[in-house]
Design an enzyme around this catalytic site. Structure first.
Site, PDB file in Angstrom:
ATOM      1  N   ARG A 133       0.821  -1.229   0.000  1.00  0.00           N
ATOM      2  CA  ARG A 133       0.000   0.000   0.000  1.00  0.00           C
ATOM      3  C   ARG A 133       0.849   1.272   0.000  1.00  0.00           C
ATOM      4  NH1 ARG A 133      -2.913  -3.315   3.513  1.00  0.00           N
ATOM      5  NH2 ARG A 133      -4.773  -4.126   2.507  1.00  0.00           N
ATOM      6  N   LYS A 155       3.535  11.345 -11.299  1.00  0.00           N
ATOM      7  CA  LYS A 155       2.623  10.530 -12.109  1.00  0.00           C
ATOM      8  C   LYS A 155       3.311   9.205 -12.393  1.00  0.00           C
ATOM      9  CE  LYS A 155      -0.252  13.735 -14.723  1.00  0.00           C
ATOM     10  NZ  LYS A 155      -0.591  14.221 -16.072  1.00  0.00           N
ATOM     11  N   GLU A 197      10.565  17.637 -24.888  1.00  0.00           N
ATOM     12  CA  GLU A 197       9.915  18.015 -23.624  1.00  0.00           C
ATOM     13  C   GLU A 197      10.566  19.278 -23.034  1.00  0.00           C
ATOM     14  OE1 GLU A 197       7.179  16.496 -22.600  1.00  0.00           O
ATOM     15  OE2 GLU A 197       7.259  14.357 -23.081  1.00  0.00           O
ATOM     16  N   LYS A 238       8.506  22.582 -14.234  1.00  0.00           N
ATOM     17  CA  LYS A 238       7.539  21.534 -13.889  1.00  0.00           C
ATOM     18  C   LYS A 238       7.208  21.586 -12.401  1.00  0.00           C
ATOM     19  CE  LYS A 238       5.991  16.869 -14.446  1.00  0.00           C
ATOM     20  NZ  LYS A 238       6.027  15.620 -15.176  1.00  0.00           N
ATOM     21  N   GLU A 248      -3.633  17.569 -11.021  1.00  0.00           N
ATOM     22  CA  GLU A 248      -4.131  17.951 -12.351  1.00  0.00           C
ATOM     23  C   GLU A 248      -5.632  18.254 -12.350  1.00  0.00           C
ATOM     24  OE1 GLU A 248      -2.277  15.902 -15.695  1.00  0.00           O
ATOM     25  OE2 GLU A 248      -4.098  16.216 -16.850  1.00  0.00           O
ATOM     26  N   ARG A 252      -2.042  21.962 -14.264  1.00  0.00           N
ATOM     27  CA  ARG A 252      -1.085  20.901 -14.624  1.00  0.00           C
ATOM     28  C   ARG A 252      -1.356  20.322 -16.007  1.00  0.00           C
ATOM     29  NH1 ARG A 252       1.627  16.056 -11.015  1.00  0.00           N
ATOM     30  NH2 ARG A 252       2.722  15.123 -12.775  1.00  0.00           N
ATOM     31  N   ASN A 256       0.498  18.767 -20.684  1.00  0.00           N
ATOM     32  CA  ASN A 256       0.106  17.835 -21.746  1.00  0.00           C
ATOM     33  C   ASN A 256       0.111  18.499 -23.124  1.00  0.00           C
ATOM     34  OD1 ASN A 256      -0.335  15.738 -19.895  1.00  0.00           O
ATOM     35  ND2 ASN A 256      -2.387  16.509 -19.443  1.00  0.00           N
ATOM     36  N   HIS A 259       0.315  16.454 -26.218  1.00  0.00           N
ATOM     37  CA  HIS A 259       0.227  15.039 -25.850  1.00  0.00           C
ATOM     38  C   HIS A 259      -1.037  14.343 -26.334  1.00  0.00           C
ATOM     39  CE1 HIS A 259       3.754  15.931 -23.558  1.00  0.00           C
ATOM     40  NE2 HIS A 259       3.815  14.712 -23.044  1.00  0.00           N
ATOM     41  N   HIS A 263      -0.176  10.940 -27.985  1.00  0.00           N
ATOM     42  CA  HIS A 263      -0.642   9.633 -27.524  1.00  0.00           C
ATOM     43  C   HIS A 263      -1.394   8.901 -28.633  1.00  0.00           C
ATOM     44  CE1 HIS A 263      -0.320  10.705 -22.954  1.00  0.00           C
ATOM     45  NE2 HIS A 263       0.847  10.574 -23.553  1.00  0.00           N
ATOM     46  N   HIS A 278       8.238   8.099 -27.603  1.00  0.00           N
ATOM     47  CA  HIS A 278       7.303   9.058 -27.009  1.00  0.00           C
ATOM     48  C   HIS A 278       7.681  10.511 -27.325  1.00  0.00           C
ATOM     49  CE1 HIS A 278       4.543  10.804 -24.108  1.00  0.00           C
ATOM     50  NE2 HIS A 278       5.551  11.454 -23.566  1.00  0.00           N
TER      51      HIS A 278
HETATM   52  P1  NAD Z   1      12.586   4.829 -22.114  1.00  0.00           P
HETATM   53  O1  NAD Z   1      12.462   4.739 -20.657  1.00  0.00           O
HETATM   54  O2  NAD Z   1      12.029   3.731 -22.935  1.00  0.00           O
HETATM   55  O3  NAD Z   1      14.125   5.007 -22.472  1.00  0.00           O
HETATM   56  C1  NAD Z   1      14.479   5.122 -23.834  1.00  0.00           C
HETATM   57  C2  NAD Z   1      15.593   4.147 -24.213  1.00  0.00           C
HETATM   58  O4  NAD Z   1      16.816   4.669 -23.730  1.00  0.00           O
HETATM   59  C3  NAD Z   1      15.451   2.749 -23.640  1.00  0.00           C
HETATM   60  O5  NAD Z   1      15.824   1.841 -24.639  1.00  0.00           O
HETATM   61  C4  NAD Z   1      16.473   2.728 -22.514  1.00  0.00           C
HETATM   62  O6  NAD Z   1      16.993   1.443 -22.267  1.00  0.00           O
HETATM   63  C5  NAD Z   1      17.529   3.645 -23.045  1.00  0.00           C
HETATM   64  N1  NAD Z   1      18.329   4.337 -22.027  1.00  0.00           N
HETATM   65  C6  NAD Z   1      17.859   4.944 -20.923  1.00  0.00           C
HETATM   66  N2  NAD Z   1      18.855   5.590 -20.299  1.00  0.00           N
HETATM   67  C7  NAD Z   1      19.986   5.352 -21.003  1.00  0.00           C
HETATM   68  C8  NAD Z   1      21.329   5.751 -20.870  1.00  0.00           C
HETATM   69  N3  NAD Z   1      21.716   6.585 -19.911  1.00  0.00           N
HETATM   70  N4  NAD Z   1      22.217   5.296 -21.779  1.00  0.00           N
HETATM   71  C9  NAD Z   1      21.825   4.494 -22.788  1.00  0.00           C
HETATM   72  N5  NAD Z   1      20.550   4.095 -23.000  1.00  0.00           N
HETATM   73  C10 NAD Z   1      19.657   4.526 -22.099  1.00  0.00           C
HETATM   74  O7  NAD Z   1      11.912   6.167 -22.677  1.00  0.00           O
HETATM   75  P2  NAD Z   1      11.807   7.659 -22.132  1.00  0.00           P
HETATM   76  O8  NAD Z   1      11.737   8.480 -23.343  1.00  0.00           O
HETATM   77  O9  NAD Z   1      12.790   7.964 -21.110  1.00  0.00           O
HETATM   78  O10 NAD Z   1      10.382   7.660 -21.399  1.00  0.00           O
HETATM   79  C11 NAD Z   1       9.194   7.513 -22.118  1.00  0.00           C
HETATM   80  C12 NAD Z   1       8.096   7.133 -21.163  1.00  0.00           C
HETATM   81  O11 NAD Z   1       7.939   8.166 -20.187  1.00  0.00           O
HETATM   82  C13 NAD Z   1       6.748   6.937 -21.812  1.00  0.00           C
HETATM   83  O12 NAD Z   1       6.182   5.741 -21.360  1.00  0.00           O
HETATM   84  C14 NAD Z   1       5.933   8.120 -21.317  1.00  0.00           C
HETATM   85  O13 NAD Z   1       4.564   7.833 -21.233  1.00  0.00           O
HETATM   86  C15 NAD Z   1       6.543   8.364 -19.976  1.00  0.00           C
HETATM   87  N6  NAD Z   1       6.370   9.735 -19.455  1.00  0.00           N
HETATM   88  C16 NAD Z   1       5.887   9.860 -18.204  1.00  0.00           C
HETATM   89  C17 NAD Z   1       5.726  11.112 -17.662  1.00  0.00           C
HETATM   90  C18 NAD Z   1       5.270  11.262 -16.239  1.00  0.00           C
HETATM   91  O14 NAD Z   1       5.034  12.398 -15.810  1.00  0.00           O
HETATM   92  N7  NAD Z   1       5.189  10.198 -15.482  1.00  0.00           N
HETATM   93  C19 NAD Z   1       6.068  12.258 -18.413  1.00  0.00           C
HETATM   94  C20 NAD Z   1       6.560  12.084 -19.692  1.00  0.00           C
HETATM   95  C21 NAD Z   1       6.711  10.808 -20.209  1.00  0.00           C
HETATM   96  N1  GLY Z   2       3.944  14.924 -18.101  1.00  0.00           N
HETATM   97  C1  GLY Z   2       2.690  15.431 -17.657  1.00  0.00           C
HETATM   98  C2  GLY Z   2       2.586  15.598 -16.181  1.00  0.00           C
HETATM   99  O1  GLY Z   2       3.462  15.208 -15.442  1.00  0.00           O
HETATM  100  O2  GLY Z   2       1.604  16.073 -15.706  1.00  0.00           O
END
Ligand code: NAD
Ligand code: GLY
Length: 381
Positions: A133, A155, A197, A238, A248, A252, A256, A259, A263, A278
């Site tokens: 939890r 998030k 971003e 942020k 949000e 907030r 997006n 986005h 998406h 992404h």
């Molecule tokens: P990812 O986590 O898939 O990483 C991209 C690639 O880079 C992967 O293949 C990973 O293995 C590689 N990688 C990571 N760090 C590395 C490093 N230092 N050296 C070499 N390779 C490395 O993708 P991302 O772009 O980081 O994240 C995308 C995700 O984030 C999506 O699922 C998206 O929905 C989410 N997201 C969430 C929020 C939030 O607020 N929670 C905001 C924006 C995006």
């Molecule tokens: N990336 C959108 C948020 O964190 O609200």
């Protein structure tokens, strides 16, 4: 084990950005070499043990450096890995990660350490939100996208066959450590994706930062002060929005920007990162949001052109035609938007702009207007 970069050769003092959220407040420590302080920073949170959750690529490159720092501070440390890439944000991987955290005997006072990009951060953060939890967690983001966006704000979640990020929880980290030296090993395609971003923050409410991006954007791609500054300014932007609207209910949603389109594009590509990651989808989404705003008579055309031109200048896509294998049809994209959680009673909510740095939440946008716009955008140029 491939060697980590050598942050010690050029370590920089950490820049600290605070996320003020009352009893859930935390620091984001940003700089070249901050990974070396992971052990002392996490020991200060007084856990007995840490479960590092990472992906196979990041673990191979950097997990030994993180584990050494944690173990050096006397913390019992375990490592859970998932395959790299968006498909790991699935129910099946989520269950595996939860069980691995439990198998590592992580208690509520211990720490889950999300060590990777946004995929790992969202997945591990969601596991931390629900195991026992709620277990505390620390974000150690390793992609530019994760350092400037996903590791901050709490998030967390996974994807459903119904759409992206549809199952999740708000769960704030206790600390974020963004070591910009980790970005030295990031493939340039992923770096660019994260840069979308960064640009987003200028487009939302900081025209001066967009000017800075136009002048300095290419320097962000190399190690140095501009890179660290871009991460720090993005995190501060942020943090400011999240601290005013954690859940949000209003402002907030500006985060997006781009986005809703992004998406839908990711869904159209079946989350296949070989076609579109992404941040690339976000880049196209940003350009579309500005052109859509222009079409609705809200935004000067020259601002929409500036946005697309800057994205193109750093090698990012900015048009639907840039999606490898095609973006589908206007109908299929609208259908994908219908599954997005930014839909209320059938009407679409978009973040639109009256100009660079002047974004706003626009509710009740009619699907017909979006359809006409997408049809126009899909025409071969
Ligand atoms: P990812 O986590 O898939 O990483 C991209 C690639 O880079 C992967 O293949 C990973 O293995 C590689 N990688 C990571 N760090 C590395 C490093 N230092 N050296 C070499 N390779 C490395 O993708 P991302 O772009 O980081 O994240 C995308 C995700 O984030 C999506 O699922 C998206 O929905 C989410 N997201 C969430 C929020 C939030 O607020 N929670 C905001 C924006 C995006
Ligand atoms: N990336 C959108 C948020 O964190 O609200």
């Amino acid at each position: 084990m491939t060697a980590s970069p050598s942050p010690a050769r050029s370590a920089t003092p950490a820049r600290v950005v605070k996320v003020p959220l009352g009893e859930r407040s935390y620091d984001i420590r940003i700089g070249r070499g901050v990974l070396a302080e992971a052990g002392s920073a996490m020991a200060a949170l007084k856990p007995a043990a840490c479960a590092i959750v990472s992906d196979e690529t990041v673990a191979r490159l950097h997990a030994s450096a993180l584990a050494a720092s944690l173990e050096g501070a006397g913390l019992r440390t375990s490592l859970v890995t998932v395959p790299a890439g968006e498909p790991s944000k699935s129910y099946a991987r989520f269950a595996e990660v939860c069980d691995s955290i439990l198998a590592a005997r992580i208690e509520r006072g211990d720490l889950v350490v999300a060590f990777g990009g946004g995929v790992v951060g969202d997945l591990a953060g969601f596991a931390a939100a629900v195991v026992r939890r709620g277990v505390r967690f620390v974000q150690v983001p390793t992609t530019l996208l994760a350092q400037v966006d996903s590791s901050v704000g709490g998030k967390t979640g996974i994807n459903s066959p119904h759409g992206k990020n549809l199952v999740g929880a708000f769960h704030q980290p206790s600390l974020v450590l963004a070591d910009t030296a980790l970005l030295d090993t990031l493939p340039v395609r992923e770096f660019r994706a994260g840069y979308a971003e960064v640009v987003k923050y200028g487009l939302i409410n900081d025209a001066g930062f967009f000017d800075w991006c136009e002048a300095n954007g290419t320097r962000v791609f190399a190690p140095g002060d501009e890179r660290d500054q871009a991460v720090a300014v993005s995190c501060a932007a942020k943090a400011a929005i999240v601290s005013r609207d954690e859940r949000e209910t209003g402002e907030r949603a500006l985060l997006n920007l781009g986005h809703t389109f992004a998406h839908a594009l990711e869904r159209a590509c079946r989350y296949d990162g070989s076609r579109l990651v992404h941040g690339e989808a976000v880049a196209i989404g940003l350009a579309l949001a500005f052109r859509f705003s222009q079409r609705l008579g809200l935004c000067p055309g020259q601002d929409a052109v500036r946005v697309a031109r800057h994205l193109q200048a750093v090698g990012l896509p900015s048009r639907l035609q840039d999606v490898p294998g095609g973006a589908g049809t206007a109908d299929s994209l609208i259908d994908a938007m219908g599954q997005d959680k930014k839909v209320e009673r059938g009407a679409l909510t978009f973040i639109l702009a009256r100009g660079i740095g002047k974004s706003f939440v626009a509710k009740g946008i009619e699907a017909g207007a979006v359809h006409d716009f997408l049809t126009e955008e899909l025409k071969p140029s």
